[in-house]
Scaffold this motif. Structure first.
Motif, short mmCIF file in Angstrom:
data_model
loop_
_atom_site.label_atom_id
_atom_site.label_comp_id
_atom_site.label_asym_id
_atom_site.label_seq_id
_atom_site.Cartn_x
_atom_site.Cartn_y
_atom_site.Cartn_z
N PRO A 15 -11.42 8.23 -12.55
CA PRO A 15 -10.74 9.34 -13.21
C PRO A 15 -11.72 10.36 -13.78
O PRO A 15 -12.93 10.15 -13.79
N ALA A 16 -11.18 11.44 -14.29
CA ALA A 16 -11.98 12.51 -14.88
C ALA A 16 -12.81 11.98 -16.05
O ALA A 16 -12.35 11.15 -16.83
N ARG A 17 -14.03 12.47 -16.13
CA ARG A 17 -14.95 12.19 -17.24
C ARG A 17 -15.27 10.71 -17.41
O ARG A 17 -15.61 10.26 -18.50
N SER A 18 -15.20 9.96 -16.33
CA SER A 18 -15.44 8.52 -16.39
C SER A 18 -16.91 8.16 -16.21
O SER A 18 -17.32 7.05 -16.54
N GLY A 19 -17.70 9.07 -15.66
CA GLY A 19 -19.10 8.79 -15.37
C GLY A 19 -19.40 8.67 -13.89
O GLY A 19 -20.48 8.20 -13.51
N LYS A 20 -18.46 9.09 -13.04
CA LYS A 20 -18.64 9.00 -11.59
C LYS A 20 -19.92 9.69 -11.11
O LYS A 20 -20.71 9.09 -10.38
N SER A 21 -20.10 10.92 -11.52
CA SER A 21 -21.26 11.68 -11.05
C SER A 21 -22.56 11.04 -11.53
O SER A 21 -23.52 10.94 -10.77
N GLU A 22 -22.57 10.60 -12.78
CA GLU A 22 -23.78 9.97 -13.31
C GLU A 22 -24.11 8.69 -12.55
O GLU A 22 -25.27 8.42 -12.25
N TRP A 23 -23.08 7.90 -12.21
CA TRP A 23 -23.31 6.67 -11.44
C TRP A 23 -23.82 7.01 -10.04
O TRP A 23 -24.77 6.40 -9.55
N ALA A 24 -23.22 8.01 -9.41
CA ALA A 24 -23.66 8.42 -8.08
C ALA A 24 -25.11 8.91 -8.12
O ALA A 24 -25.91 8.59 -7.23
N GLU A 25 -25.47 9.65 -9.15
CA GLU A 25 -26.84 10.12 -9.30
C GLU A 25 -27.80 8.95 -9.48
O GLU A 25 -28.90 8.94 -8.93
N ARG A 26 -27.38 7.96 -10.24
CA ARG A 26 -28.21 6.76 -10.44
C ARG A 26 -28.42 6.02 -9.12
O ARG A 26 -29.52 5.57 -8.82
N LEU A 27 -27.36 5.91 -8.32
CA LEU A 27 -27.47 5.26 -7.01
C LEU A 27 -28.42 6.05 -6.10
O LEU A 27 -29.25 5.46 -5.39
N ALA A 28 -28.29 7.38 -6.11
CA ALA A 28 -29.15 8.21 -5.27
C ALA A 28 -30.62 8.04 -5.68
O ALA A 28 -31.50 7.88 -4.83
N HIS A 29 -30.87 8.06 -6.97
CA HIS A 29 -32.24 7.88 -7.46
C HIS A 29 -32.79 6.51 -7.05
O HIS A 29 -33.94 6.40 -6.60
N ALA A 30 -31.96 5.48 -7.17
CA ALA A 30 -32.39 4.11 -6.86
C ALA A 30 -32.63 3.91 -5.36
O ALA A 30 -33.27 2.93 -4.98
N SER A 31 -32.15 4.82 -4.52
CA SER A 31 -32.35 4.67 -3.08
C SER A 31 -33.82 4.80 -2.70
O SER A 31 -34.22 4.33 -1.63
N GLY A 32 -34.61 5.45 -3.54
CA GLY A 32 -36.02 5.64 -3.24
C GLY A 32 -36.28 6.69 -2.18
O GLY A 32 -37.42 6.84 -1.72
N ARG A 33 -35.26 7.41 -1.76
CA ARG A 33 -35.38 8.41 -0.71
C ARG A 33 -35.33 9.81 -1.31
O ARG A 33 -34.82 10.00 -2.41
N PRO A 34 -35.78 10.81 -0.55
CA PRO A 34 -35.51 12.19 -0.98
C PRO A 34 -33.99 12.39 -1.02
O PRO A 34 -33.27 11.80 -0.21
N VAL A 35 -33.52 13.19 -1.96
CA VAL A 35 -32.08 13.40 -2.15
C VAL A 35 -31.72 14.85 -1.93
O VAL A 35 -32.40 15.75 -2.43
N ILE A 36 -30.64 15.05 -1.18
CA ILE A 36 -30.02 16.36 -1.07
C ILE A 36 -28.66 16.25 -1.75
O ILE A 36 -27.82 15.44 -1.35
N TYR A 37 -28.47 17.05 -2.78
CA TYR A 37 -27.21 17.10 -3.52
C TYR A 37 -26.34 18.14 -2.84
O TYR A 37 -26.69 19.32 -2.79
N VAL A 38 -25.22 17.69 -2.28
CA VAL A 38 -24.30 18.59 -1.60
C VAL A 38 -23.18 18.94 -2.57
O VAL A 38 -22.35 18.09 -2.91
#
Length: 186
Positions: A15-38
């Motif tokens: 739902p709204a304001r639940s932390g979805k984007s922050e969790w997705a950003e954390r997952l992207a960072h943890a991937s160890g790869r270059p990230v493209i934010y679309v």
């Protein structure tokens, strides 16, 4: 948690304001790869609140991440962005659906099929999709609100079984639905 060896499509919903984007950003960072934010949002200088929300997202992202704006052509962005070992973080499917809300039903279905196909054909590096959960409250009183809810809900339901990981973020906690959930037969 995603590791450097995780591949495939990852869905982060809630739902709204639940932390979805922050969790997705954390997952992207943890991937160890270059990230493209679309980014699927369209900037509107007349809307101060919307502008502030976009700015907050930008401020959280590391400066080394690239940003690609794709308010309507998400399928093309996924197909062409970062060939190779790049992690794509797409935020958000709800905004993309809203940007295409005026499409007729046949065109909408074709766009969804194209999106699902391009995700399946993407090289092995992760694609992280952020999607809002709709329909947890009152049924919208207006036809366009019901159409948005039905289209986004239907797309998220089709994506979930195709993803290597699916997370529900609520109340500031991420739940691994693959580990805790039971798939629904179609």
């Amino acid at each position: 948690m995603i590791g450097e060896n995780e591949r495939g499509t990852i869905l982060v919903t809630g739902p709204a304001r639940s932390g979805k984007s922050e969790w997705a950003e954390r997952l992207a960072h943890a991937s160890g790869r270059p990230v493209i934010y679309v980014a699927t949002a369209r900037e509107d200088p007349e809307d101060a609140d919307w502008t502030a929300r976009i700015a907050a997202h930008r401020q959280r992202r590391p400066a080394r991440w690239s940003t690609l704006c794709a308010p309507t052509e998400l399928e093309s962005a996924i197909a062409t962005a970062g060939a190779g070992d790049v992690c794509l973080l797409i935020d958000s499917l709800g905004t993309w659906v809203a940007n295409l809300i005026e499409l007729d039903e046949a065109t909408w279905r074709a766009r969804c099929e194209r999106l699902l196909n391009v995700l399946e054909q993407r090289p092995a590096a992760p694609v992280i999709l952020v999607a809002e959960e709709t329909g947890w409250g009152v049924i919208p009183a207006y036809p366009i609100g019901r159409l948005f809810r039905d289209r986004l809900g239907g797309l998220v339901r089709r994506l979930g079984p195709r993803c290597s990981s699916t997370y529900l973020v609520a109340g500031g906690h991420a739940l691994d639905l693959r580990r805790l959930g039971v798939p629904i037969d179609r």
